[in-house]
Enzyme design. Structure first.
Site, PDB file in Angstrom:
ATOM      1  N   ASP A 235      15.817  24.352 -34.551  1.00  0.00           N
ATOM      2  CA  ASP A 235      15.169  24.413 -33.254  1.00  0.00           C
ATOM      3  C   ASP A 235      13.872  25.164 -33.390  1.00  0.00           C
ATOM      4  OD1 ASP A 235      15.976  23.642 -30.735  1.00  0.00           O
ATOM      5  OD2 ASP A 235      17.818  24.806 -30.944  1.00  0.00           O
TER       6      ASP A 235
ATOM      7  N   ASP B   7      10.999  26.503 -31.013  1.00  0.00           N
ATOM      8  CA  ASP B   7      10.666  26.597 -29.605  1.00  0.00           C
ATOM      9  C   ASP B   7       9.585  27.640 -29.401  1.00  0.00           C
ATOM     10  OD1 ASP B   7      12.455  25.762 -26.896  1.00  0.00           O
ATOM     11  OD2 ASP B   7      10.956  27.336 -26.703  1.00  0.00           O
TER      12      ASP B   7
ATOM     13  N   ASP C 139      23.967  33.414 -26.511  1.00  0.00           N
ATOM     14  CA  ASP C 139      24.269  32.154 -25.828  1.00  0.00           C
ATOM     15  C   ASP C 139      23.293  31.040 -26.148  1.00  0.00           C
ATOM     16  OD1 ASP C 139      26.354  33.456 -24.623  1.00  0.00           O
ATOM     17  OD2 ASP C 139      25.099  34.121 -22.968  1.00  0.00           O
TER      18      ASP C 139
END
Lengths: 334, 384
Positions: free
Chosen positions: B91, B93, B292
C-alpha cells in the site's frame, strides 16, 4: 554415500538407506543383543541432548562402528518420542541440529550445498539461496540476520558457508521436531529403556513444575490476550521472536516483576542461555543501558504481528496499551 | 447527495470494466453500501456474473476482495475459512509521506508515484520478480497498490512478509556496518608496524542495500556539486545554514574525489549526513504503522477490487502498466464519468486539473462536468 558420512549425518536419506539395507525389524533393533551398543549409543544421544544441549561426535574407527552410530539415531528418536515430553522433543531436535551445524562448517562448499538441496533449500553453486528459503529458515529476529542486512539481488541472497550451515541447523531443527511429533514408537520401547525412561520422565516433570513460576503480585488472569499468549509461549519453551520477548519483558517489568523472576520464565526456552538472556533482560529493563524501555502500545504490538486479533475482547477495544488493559482489569475488579 | 453519487455509480456499474482476481471463487468479497456504516463481509461468488449483479443492483460505495484465497471464503470466522495462500500486497498512500498535510491532491499523487518507483526497483531488481508478476493499481484515492503474484510468495507467512516490508522500508538496517574499516597501508615506527585504516564506502555495484546506499551517496554528491547551490541543497535535506556552510567548506574537490573512490574518512558529521540522506532516499514510505490499518504483513487483508469505484472520489481503481507509470495521470486516466454539466454548490475554494482542464472553484454555485461533480461530492467539497 560413504558409510562414515552417513554416520556423521544420520538424518540423511542415504543414511536411512543403510538401516533399510540391513533388513532388520524394529523389534530386533530393540531386543537383539547384536544391537546393544547401538541402543546404548541411542540413549547416550538423548542424555547428551538433555545435559549438554548438543549430541556428541562418535568415533567411527571402522564400518561396524559407523553402522552402529547410524542405528543409534533412529533408536534415540524412538526414546524421545516414547517419553512424549514436548520440552524433550524440542531439546533433542535442537541438539541434533547443533551437532550437524558443527560438522557442516568443516565441510567444503559442494558438500554443504548438496545437503542444502536435500533439505529442499534452493541453492546455487556460489551458495546463494532464494529469498523465500532464506526467510523460512533464517533467525531474522536478530538484527544480523535481517534480510535488509543481506546481499539480495534478483531474488537470491549471497551467503557464507557458515551462514548457510546455520540456516540448515534451523531447518533441521524444525524438521526433526515435526517428525518427532508424528513418530509413534512401539510400546516395547518403554520396557527396553525402562529405567532411563522413568529417570528422564521424572526429570522432565520436575522441569514442568518449575515452569509454573509464581508471578508474585501479578495476576495472569488480568493480562491482555497478547501477553497471555507470549507468556504461554515462553513457558512452554517455544522460541519467541525478539520483538515478542521485548514486549513481554517490558510488560512484566512494568507490573513489578524483578529480573530473576522474569529470567526464570525464559529459562524454559529450548535454546535458553542464562548469560545471554540475563544480558537482554537487564538491557531492556534499564539495568545495563540506563534506558528503561517502555512497554510498546497496541499499535506496535499489532505491527509486529503479536496481537492475537481473534482473541481480542471488549477490554482490548477500550484501550490502546497492554498496561492500560492490565490496570483497567484491576480497577474493574474492585 | 448520496443519491446523486449512487446514481452516477449505477450508470458505471451497468457496464463496468472489472479485472477479476485469479482464483475468483476462493476469495472473500466485502462491500460498504451508501449510508451503511458496517462493512458487509464474508461474501463469496461462484461465478463472475454474480459479482457483477451485486455491483449493478446494489451499487456499493466501496468494493473489496481478500488478498488471501480460502477453502471456504464465505465462512464467518477466519479459522473456518481455511487459509490457502495470499498475494503479497503493498500500500502506498499519501498519508504516510512526511509533509503530506501541506500538499494539494495532485502534489500528493505525484509524491506517492516517486515512492512507487522506488518500491518497483526493490521488487524487480532485489527480489527479482518479473514484470508479469507485479501489478500496479491506482487506488482511486490517494495512492497506489502493488500486487505481487508470484508462486513463491503465496505461502509466505506474516513474519516473512514483515521481513520483506522491513527490507523495503529499511527498518532494522545495521547502519554501523555500512562503512567498514579497511587497512590501506602500514607504517613502520622502528620495531612497530602500525596499520593505517580508512573507512570505506560500499561499492555501487554491491548487491542489496549496500550498493543502493553507495549509489545514493554518489548521486547526492553530484547533486550538491552541480552549480553553486550546494548550501541550499544541503538545506533542502534539513540541515541548518551554518552547518551547511561548514560542510560545503570541507567538501574540497580533492575530498569529493576521495569519497567517489570509496574513502569516506571525513568528519563523522559528513559521514552521518551522507548516510542519513542516502537511507532516506532509498527507503520506501510504506503504510506499516497505524492501528487497524491493513498492512502488507497481514495475510488476510482486504484490498480494493480493480475496476471498482472509490466511494470518496468516484475515480476507478485503475491498472497502470509498469512502463507507463511516468505518464499515468489518475485525474485523467482513472476518470470514468462524462462531461455533461451538473449544477453544484461549492463549499470551499478548490483548484484542480482534471481531464486536461483546469478548474479554479470558489464557494458558491457553479456548473461543472459530471466527473468533477462526482469528485467534489465524494470529497465533500461541494453539495449537489
Amino acid at each position: 554415500m560413504n558409510i562414515y558420512i552417513a554416520a556423521k549425518y544420520p538424518f540423511l536419506k542415504d543414511a536411512k538407506e543403510f538401516v533399510r539395507k540391513e533388513g532388520v525389524s524394529t523389534e530386533e533393533i530393540l531386543h537383539d543383543p547384536l544391537y546393544q551398543r547401538a541402543r546404548d549409543m541411542g540413549m547416550q544421544r538423548v542424555n547428551e541432548a538433555i545435559e549438554r544441549g548438543m549430541v556428541g561426535n562418535y568415533i567411527t574407527a571402522d564400518e561396524t562402528d559407523a553402522l552402529i552410530t547410524i542405528f543409534s539415531y533412529p533408536i534415540a528418536r524412538m526414546i524421545v518420542a516414547g517419553i512424549g515430553s514436548d520440552f524433550l522433543r524440542r531439546r533433542y531436535a535442537l541438539a541434533e541440529a547443533k551437532r550437524a551445524y558443527h560438522n557442516l562448517i568443516e565441510e567444503d562448499n559442494d558438500f554443504v550445498s548438496s545437503m542444502a538441496k536435500e533439505f529442499g533449500i534452493n541453492v546455487t553453486d556460489e551458495l546463494k539461496i532464494y529469498f523465500t528459503d532464506y526467510l523460512k529458515n533464517a533467525p531474522t529476529w536478530s538484527e544480523k540476520w535481517k534480510l535488509v542486512n543481506m546481499p539480495l539481488k534478483n531474488g537470491w541472497v549471497g551467503l557464507k558457508k557458515v551462514e548457510l550451515a546455520r540456516l540448515m541447523q534451523e531447518n533441521l531443527r524444525n524438521k526433526l521436531y515435526n517428525e518427532l511429533l508424528e513418530l509413534r514408537p512401539p510400546p516395547s520401547i518403554k520396557k527396553v529403556f525402562a529405567e532411563d525412561v522413568t529417570r528422564i520422565k521424572n526429570m522432565m516433570q520436575r522441569k514442568e513444575m518449575e515452569r509454573k513460576v509464581e508471578i508474585g503480585k501479578a495476576s495472569i488472569s488480568k493480562f491482555p490476550p497478547c501477553m497471555r499468549q507470549l507468556l504461554a509461549a515462553a513457558q512452554s519453551g517455544v522460541n519467541i521472536p525478539h520483538v515478542g520477548r521485548f514486549a513481554l519483558v517490558t510488560f512484566l517489568h512494568s507490573i513489578g516483576m524483578d529480573i530473576d523472576e522474569i529470567l526464570r520464565l525464559f529459562s524454559k526456552s529450548p535454546d535458553y542461555n542464562e548469560e545471554r538472556s540475563r544480558y537482554q533482560i537487564e538491557h531492556i529493563t534499564g539495568k545495563i543501558s540506563g534506558t528503561e524501555y517502555n512497554t510498546p502500545g497496541c499499535s506496535s504490538i499489532k505491527t509486529w504481528g503479536l496481537c492475537p486479533v481473534e482473541k481480542m475482547d471488549d477490554t482490548c477495544r477500550r484501550v490502546s496499551h497492554p498496561l492500560a488493559y492490565y490496570r483497567y482489569k484491576w480497577r474493574s475488579k474492585k | 447527495m448520496n443519491d446523486f453519487l449512487k446514481k452516477a455509480f449505477q450508470s458505471y456499474y451497468l457496464k463496468p470494466e472489472i479485472s477479476f482476481p485469479e482464483r475468483f471463487s476462493r476469495r472473500e468479497y466485502a462491500f460498504i453500501f451508501w449510508g451503511g456504516r458496517q462493512m458487509v463481509r464474508h461474501v463469496s461468488f461462484k461465478r463472475r456474473e454474480e459479482l457483477l449483479t451485486v455491483l449493478r443492483r446494489r451499487v456499493p460505495m466501496h468494493t473489496y476482495y481478500s488478498s488471501a484465497y480460502y477453502e471456504k471464503p464465505d465462512a464467518p470466522t477466519m479459522n473456518e475459512k481455511h487459509w490457502m495462500g495470499a498475494d503479497l500486497i503493498f500500500d502506498l498512500d499519501a498519508d504516510h509521506l512526511p509533509g503530506a498535510e501541506k500538499m494539494g491532491y495532485e502534489e500528493m499523487l505525484f509524491a506517492v508515484k516517486k515512492e512507487l518507483q522506488k518500491l518497483l526497483s526493490f521488487l524487480l531488481d532485489d527480489f527479482g520478480f518479473g514484470e508479469k508478476n507485479v501489478e500496479i493499481y491506482f487506488s482511486g484515492g490517494r495512492g497506489y497498490h502493488c500486487h505481487v503474484k508470484h508462486p513463491e510468495v503465496f505461502q509466505l507467512g506474516s513474519q516473512e512478509r514483515r521481513e520483506i516490508v522491513d527490507y523495503i522500508t529499511g527498518r532494522g538496517l545495521d547502519a554501523k556496518d555500512i562503512f567498514r574499516e579497511k587497512v590501506v597501508e602500514t607504517k613502520r615506527y622502528g620495531e612497530k608496524v602500525v596499520p593505517i585504516k580508512r573507512l570505506e564506502m560500499p561499492k555501487p555495484d554491491e548487491p542489496g542495500w549496500r550498493g543502493r546506499i553507495s549509489r545514493a551517496i554518489i548521486e547526492t554528491i553530484k547533486e550538491i556539486r552541480e552549480g553553486d547551490k550546494g548550501i541550499e541543497k544541503l538545506m533542502d535535506y534539513g540541515i541548518n545554514k551554518s552547518r551547511a556552510e561548514k560542510i560545503m567548506e570541507s567538501l574540497s574537490d580533492e575530498r569529493i574525489k576521495r569519497i567517489e573512490e570509496g574513502l569516506l574518512d571525513q568528519s563523522p558529521e559528513i559521514r552521518r549526513f551522507f548516510l542519513k540522506s542516502a537511507i532516506d532516499e532509498v527507503a520506501v514510505s510504506l503504510s506499516t504503522g497505524k492501528p487497524d490499518e491493513p498492512v502488507t504483513a497481514d495475510i488476510k487483508r482486504l484490498i480494493r477490487l480493480p475496476g471498482s469505484l472509490h466511494g470518496k472520489t468516484g475515480l476507478r481503481v485503475q491498472a497502470v502498466e509498469i512502463n507507463s507509470i511516468e505518464e499515468f495521470n489518475p485525474l485523467d486516466d482513472a476518470v470514468v464519468f462524462g462531461d455533461e454539466k451538473v449544477k453544484v454548490k461549492v463549499t470551499k475554494p478548490f483548484k484542480i486539473k482534471m481531464k486536461g482542464e483546469s478548474f479554479n472553484l470558489t464557494p458558491g454555485e457553479a456548473e461543472v462536468p459530471e466527473y468533477l461533480a462526482v469528485f467534489l461530492a465524494g470529497r465533500k467539497i461541494a453539495k449537489i
